[in-house]
Scaffold this motif. Structure first.
Motif, short mmCIF file in Angstrom:
data_model
loop_
_atom_site.label_atom_id
_atom_site.label_comp_id
_atom_site.label_asym_id
_atom_site.label_seq_id
_atom_site.Cartn_x
_atom_site.Cartn_y
_atom_site.Cartn_z
N VAL A 101 -21.74 0.54 10.32
CA VAL A 101 -21.56 1.62 9.19
C VAL A 101 -20.57 2.73 10.00
N PRO A 102 -19.28 2.72 9.31
CA PRO A 102 -18.33 3.60 9.95
C PRO A 102 -18.66 5.25 9.70
N MET A 103 -18.66 6.02 10.69
CA MET A 103 -18.91 7.28 10.76
C MET A 103 -17.86 8.08 10.95
N VAL A 104 -16.91 8.33 9.93
CA VAL A 104 -15.65 9.29 9.84
C VAL A 104 -15.60 10.26 8.85
N ASN A 105 -14.93 11.16 9.38
CA ASN A 105 -14.78 12.37 8.66
C ASN A 105 -13.19 12.85 8.51
N GLU A 106 -12.66 13.68 8.10
CA GLU A 106 -11.61 14.41 8.05
C GLU A 106 -11.27 14.79 9.52
N ASP A 107 -12.38 15.22 10.27
CA ASP A 107 -12.03 15.65 11.79
C ASP A 107 -11.97 14.49 12.70
N SER A 108 -12.15 13.20 12.33
CA SER A 108 -12.24 12.01 12.91
C SER A 108 -10.75 11.86 13.51
N PRO A 109 -10.57 11.25 14.72
CA PRO A 109 -9.30 11.05 15.14
C PRO A 109 -8.50 9.97 14.08
N ILE A 110 -7.29 10.05 14.20
CA ILE A 110 -6.53 9.24 13.00
C ILE A 110 -6.76 7.59 13.09
N GLU A 167 0.25 0.80 2.84
CA GLU A 167 0.64 1.93 3.11
C GLU A 167 0.32 2.92 2.12
N ARG A 168 0.35 2.69 0.96
CA ARG A 168 0.06 3.64 -0.38
C ARG A 168 -1.37 4.09 0.03
N THR A 169 -2.34 3.33 0.15
CA THR A 169 -3.67 3.69 0.38
C THR A 169 -3.99 4.53 1.43
N LEU A 170 -3.24 4.07 2.63
CA LEU A 170 -3.52 5.01 3.82
C LEU A 170 -2.84 6.08 3.64
N LEU A 171 -1.75 6.55 3.33
CA LEU A 171 -1.01 7.69 2.90
C LEU A 171 -1.85 8.58 2.02
N GLU A 172 -2.47 8.02 1.00
CA GLU A 172 -3.40 8.85 0.18
C GLU A 172 -4.42 9.20 0.69
N ARG A 173 -5.23 8.63 1.85
CA ARG A 173 -6.27 9.03 2.33
C ARG A 173 -6.13 9.87 3.46
N ILE A 174 -4.80 9.58 4.15
CA ILE A 174 -4.81 10.25 5.38
C ILE A 174 -3.50 11.00 5.48
N PRO A 175 -3.52 12.00 5.13
CA PRO A 175 -2.18 13.04 4.65
C PRO A 175 -1.07 13.22 5.96
N GLU A 176 -1.62 13.15 7.22
CA GLU A 176 -0.91 13.43 8.31
C GLU A 176 -0.07 12.01 8.80
N LEU A 177 -0.53 10.97 8.44
CA LEU A 177 0.20 9.55 8.63
C LEU A 177 1.21 9.59 7.99
N LYS A 178 2.55 9.11 8.51
CA LYS A 178 3.84 8.97 7.87
C LYS A 178 4.30 7.94 7.55
N GLY A 179 3.58 6.66 7.95
CA GLY A 179 3.80 5.41 7.25
C GLY A 179 3.43 4.38 8.02
N VAL A 180 3.66 2.95 8.04
CA VAL A 180 3.02 1.99 8.55
C VAL A 180 4.23 1.00 8.84
N ARG A 181 3.81 0.18 10.08
CA ARG A 181 5.03 -0.66 10.58
C ARG A 181 4.20 -1.92 10.81
N ASP A 182 4.80 -3.12 10.20
CA ASP A 182 4.08 -4.56 10.61
C ASP A 182 4.70 -5.13 11.90
N VAL A 183 3.92 -5.51 12.96
CA VAL A 183 4.49 -6.31 14.09
C VAL A 183 3.94 -7.69 14.09
N THR A 184 3.52 -8.12 13.21
CA THR A 184 3.20 -9.72 12.92
C THR A 184 4.40 -10.59 12.91
N ASP A 185 4.17 -11.71 13.72
CA ASP A 185 5.04 -12.73 13.83
C ASP A 185 4.73 -13.51 12.57
#
Length: 194
Positions: A101-110, A167-185
């Motif tokens: 069970v993840p234990m995170v809150n708004e003060d948890s590391p990004i 990206e849409r989900t993460l940006l809604e949930r984590i305001p300080e996040l600026k975006g996402v980048r894919d490094v998959t081959d």
């Protein structure tokens, strides 16, 4: 012991194992690898004197000391270590219902918050296509570097999934996040869903 219960049967079994180690003062260390994720595993290991960590919680039991890993303690809440005998001898069991069970809150590391949303909101949907996404890193400019796997690797819809879903989900949930980048081959298409 508030976080974890060790039954008398488990205590006696562990005490017997420890006595066979011929190491005065040996105890056990209880920890969870990858706590708060679907990959969490609860472990018990021998702990020779001096192997305990400075931030471990030492719990003195009748015959030995159990050291609880500091990071694991919240995930060990309501855990039970038991020993049951059977025709083959017996089995030590560890039940830790909160290990995954993840234990995170708004003060948890990004990175913990990103992993939480990947595991609880995003990967369950991707699993229907045999895929998953994992966090590789968060770079200094606030970009989450992600890697697809399974049916998402090489999928023709990966860009849409990345931008419109993840990206849409993460940006809604984590305001300080600026975006996402894919490094998959994505040239590896053997398991691609589309």
């Amino acid at each position: 012991m508030s976080a974890i219960t060790i039954t008398d049967a488990a205590h006696d079994y562990l005490a017997d194992l420890l006595s066979k180690q011929n190491t005065p003062g040996i105890g056990i260390r209880i920890f969870i690898t990858q706590p708060g994720t679907q990959y969490a595993e609860t472990c018990i290991a021998y702990c020779k004197p001096g192997e305990e960590k400075p931030d471990d919680t030492a719990v003195g039991l009748k015959s030995f000391t159990a050291y609880l890993d500091a990071v694991s303690v919240p995930f060990l809440e309501d855990a039970l270590v038991d020993y049951a005998t059977d025709r083959m001898g017996g089995q030590l069991t560890i039940k830790a219902p909160n290990a995954k069970v993840p234990m995170v809150n708004e003060d948890s590391p990004i990175n913990e918050r990103i992993n939480y949303y990947l595991q609880t909101e995003i990967n369950p949907g991707l699993a229907s296509h045999g895929g998953q996404v994992s966090l590789v890193d968060v770079v200094d400019d606030g970009i989450a570097v992600l890697q697809f796997g399974g049916g998402c690797q090489g999928c023709g819809q990966a860009d849409v999934t990345l931008k419109e879903g993840i990206e849409r989900t993460l940006l809604e949930r984590i305001p300080e996040l600026k975006g996402v980048r894919d490094v998959t081959d994505h040239s590896q298409k053997e398991n691609a869903y589309y």
